[in-house]
Design a protein around this motif. Sequence first.
Motif, PDB file in Angstrom:
ATOM      1  N   PHE A  74       0.807  -1.278   0.171  1.00  0.00           N
ATOM      2  CA  PHE A  74      -0.039   0.181  -0.013  1.00  0.00           C
ATOM      3  C   PHE A  74       0.932   1.322   0.019  1.00  0.00           C
ATOM      4  O   PHE A  74       0.245   2.297   0.092  1.00  0.00           O
ATOM      5  CB  PHE A  74      -0.886   0.231   0.906  1.00  0.00           C
ATOM      6  N   ASP A  90       2.181   3.935  -1.742  1.00  0.00           N
ATOM      7  CA  ASP A  90       1.936   4.088  -3.078  1.00  0.00           C
ATOM      8  C   ASP A  90       1.177   5.520  -2.968  1.00  0.00           C
ATOM      9  O   ASP A  90       0.207   5.618  -2.491  1.00  0.00           O
ATOM     10  CB  ASP A  90       1.254   2.997  -3.613  1.00  0.00           C
ATOM     11  N   GLY A 127      -0.959   6.538  -5.415  1.00  0.00           N
ATOM     12  CA  GLY A 127      -2.374   6.182  -5.520  1.00  0.00           C
ATOM     13  C   GLY A 127      -2.970   6.015  -4.172  1.00  0.00           C
ATOM     14  O   GLY A 127      -4.157   6.489  -4.047  1.00  0.00           O
ATOM     15  N   GLU A 128      -2.383   4.941  -3.565  1.00  0.00           N
ATOM     16  CA  GLU A 128      -3.085   4.337  -2.346  1.00  0.00           C
ATOM     17  C   GLU A 128      -3.200   5.184  -1.310  1.00  0.00           C
ATOM     18  O   GLU A 128      -4.175   5.048  -0.410  1.00  0.00           O
ATOM     19  CB  GLU A 128      -2.502   2.963  -2.163  1.00  0.00           C
ATOM     20  N   PHE A 129      -2.327   6.377  -1.281  1.00  0.00           N
ATOM     21  CA  PHE A 129      -2.499   7.259  -0.392  1.00  0.00           C
ATOM     22  C   PHE A 129      -3.479   8.109  -0.604  1.00  0.00           C
ATOM     23  O   PHE A 129      -3.843   9.189   0.253  1.00  0.00           O
ATOM     24  CB  PHE A 129      -0.941   7.843   0.207  1.00  0.00           C
ATOM     25  N   GLY A 130      -4.029   8.275  -1.813  1.00  0.00           N
ATOM     26  CA  GLY A 130      -4.959   9.396  -2.156  1.00  0.00           C
ATOM     27  C   GLY A 130      -4.327  10.596  -2.770  1.00  0.00           C
ATOM     28  O   GLY A 130      -4.778  11.800  -2.916  1.00  0.00           O
ATOM     29  N   PHE A 131      -2.922  10.431  -3.119  1.00  0.00           N
ATOM     30  CA  PHE A 131      -2.046  11.479  -3.630  1.00  0.00           C
ATOM     31  C   PHE A 131      -2.012  11.777  -4.862  1.00  0.00           C
ATOM     32  O   PHE A 131      -1.821  12.520  -5.627  1.00  0.00           O
ATOM     33  CB  PHE A 131      -0.532  11.504  -3.339  1.00  0.00           C
ATOM     34  N   PRO A 145       5.426   8.402  -0.439  1.00  0.00           N
ATOM     35  CA  PRO A 145       5.227   8.660  -1.479  1.00  0.00           C
ATOM     36  C   PRO A 145       5.090  10.349  -1.942  1.00  0.00           C
ATOM     37  O   PRO A 145       4.805  11.243  -0.921  1.00  0.00           O
ATOM     38  CB  PRO A 145       3.483   8.247  -1.777  1.00  0.00           C
TER      39      PRO A 145
END
Lengths: 426, 426
Positions: free
Chosen positions: B381, B383, B385-389, B405
């Motif tokens: 996780f 990443d 994208g996975e952090f919502g960035f 990230p």
Amino acid sequence: MVEGHGVMAFSDQGINLMLPLAHKAREVGGVLAQSSLEKRNNALQAAAFKIRDMQAEILAENAKDIAAFTGNAAMRDRLLLTPERIEVMARGLEEISALPDPLNRILEEWERPNGLRIRKVTMPVGVLGIIYESRPNVGIDASGLAIKSGNAILLRGGSDSFHSASVLHKAVVFGLEQAGLPTATVQIAPNSNRERVKEMLHASGMIDLIIPRGGKSLVEFVLHESRVPVLAHAEGLCHTYIHTDAELDMARKILLNAKMRRVGICGATETLLIDEAIAPSFLPVLVEDLRQKGCGFRADKKARALVPGLTAATEQDFATEWLDSVLSIAVVSNIEEALQHIARYGSSHTEAIVTQNEQAAQQFLNATQSAVAMWNASTQFCDGGEFGFGAEIGISTGRLHARGPVGVNQLTTFRYHVIGHGQTRP
Amino acid sequence: MVEGHGVMAFSDQGINLMLPLAHKAREVGGVLAQSSLEKRNNALQAAAFKIRDMQAEILAENAKDIAAFTGNAAMRDRLLLTPERIEVMARGLEEISALPDPLNRILEEWERPNGLRIRKVTMPVGVLGIIYESRPNVGIDASGLAIKSGNAILLRGGSDSFHSASVLHKAVVFGLEQAGLPTATVQIAPNSNRERVKEMLHASGMIDLIIPRGGKSLVEFVLHESRVPVLAHAEGLCHTYIHTDAELDMARKILLNAKMRRVGICGATETLLIDEAIAPSFLPVLVEDLRQKGCGFRADKKARALVPGLTAATEQDFATEWLDSVLSIAVVSNIEEALQHIARYGSSHTEAIVTQNEQAAQQFLNATQSAVAMWNASTQFCDGGEFGFGAEIGISTGRLHARGPVGVNQLTTFRYHVIGHGQTRP
């Protein structure tokens, strides 16, 4: 800085003497990062007690440094300790102990659609290295800020102040011992020549952040030589721009304070920029205010046409951080020209606009890329204490990590805590 | 990376060819910092349109690079563009345009007793330099993130991909022109040997941040050589620690995902740490799960005593980022030993604990100094994208400025706005 007459003899034949210290510092990092606020504060308070307790010994050691000192009077004054100055150091540590905990603060927190909670949480940077000149108080302030923020620190002061720095270091170690914290939290470099500095600057991976405190040549040497990230204060070439819509009484007060309150600090204004619409009537008033306080001037052609008797400014003058009772003056056509001047000659420290025009102020604040942009206030407010940070280790003019005053919060970094309940990534 | 067979002829006789580019980038910095979100988004969308529009030309230029390419199959695959990959790049720019504005965000705001209001407001870092290998998409992603975050960027890709990078750069320049933004926002280094890289790394004061994207040798070269701050991802030697109070089904699922979902990404788990209390019954189950997926093992003595047929791990194995279907295994006595293992061998990237014991989890999260510490979740996780960035330019394993990230928000810095009504400093 006089180098190379250390009291301890070391062979410099290719042996890095700082690496073992950095290793020890790295080893204790985990303990510090997790230590309670109470322990860290106890260490600071016990060190303050010990500094007062050891006053006689500190003065005696300082007298040895002073006796051997060959520098000029201003440098000797910075090296000199007195009972009052010792008290200021002790009180400084107590003030740091009164600050809120900079560690384990949650800076941001959010939840992802898959239920993962993500928190951005502060932690110490790790191992700091401070390289400073012969000012014993800098070592104490830096030790205090490091302990509070959970960082280990290597102190490398000027060799002229080695006796003073060593005895003060003993007081800090006493504080750490009393609090049950590792004594390797604060270590002092063996006295010797500039090799120790280079070793610190090349200890990439072992030291996380180098902070040079001193004159321009020291800072430039560190910036050029370091393989470790540097938090530096290059110069404070601050500007005050008096816009055409300024309230004139306010502008007079602000400029006088920004230039003359203390001329030797980095937040002092070095250049006045003034709109040509108001300069004919107002510049003579400003110059007279400052002249009465003993200020001299370096003025561009337009300014000299308005006020008789001003010295002509060279291109180099506008690039000079005077740190003295001298003000460079340029008359500008408008805010764009003022911003261009700042972009060209500024040092990314602090710039101020004086105006009642909100739109102009907003334009100035948005366009300024310096660490601090002010509206209707004196540039001398650029200071950790004035920002409410408590003690500061300096003012950063770099672009990354910390900008402006650097206090305990700016000596932290962060990591993410990700909290799930068994999520796997698709 | 094959260097030195550039299509353009330049004299390298002591002339820094990157400095004029960096100067141009610095000059446009102010315009970008103040540009509207709409303009920046328009540039991204117009570039996306142009990339699709130029598909045939892009494929033709890429074919030239492929024809001249002498590297291995994996490298050739990274260099190769297809209609699908071109579409992914275009869509990537559109996704960046959909992100919220990273600029002019107020991070903190407070008022001082004297009435000064202080705001910490985001702004672009300034001039970025990205040094990457022959992966054309990296140049497009980096350009998109730079435009969105108001930074100017210098792109220096592998010389093997120069035709591809140049034609893609044309599409980005088209987007900037359409939006009325300076074309010097995104500049591409002239093709040539590694001198261009060194020039960027020595452009201290002109380039604010260097981001190397590539293999370990490139990153190490950059870290060693750079005088400019570096945002780097050194290694992703991630650990998953299965604590004695883990829910076993969850632990199986998490480990399988953390190791095997994609073995070649930096967030993949490279080492399993498992408590000896549960290892006798549980380690054989975990090994069997992974074996069925084709994973091999390097195990310490305790683990080998519990599971027959495991290869012995060397000290070096525990320090190895496999990026492959290989897992290092160590059986530990308790959480302290697990944390010591991570402190010794970890790369400050991502570590996870699997446990139902909240106290143990809290201890692990607090003690871990890596960029990301996870509880009951897969290390994969880690990443952007996975952090919502949204899109990311990489994962930082450094200690300062940005960790984990790095998306558009992490490509910003801040300055303070100080708003007064005539205050002077006492």
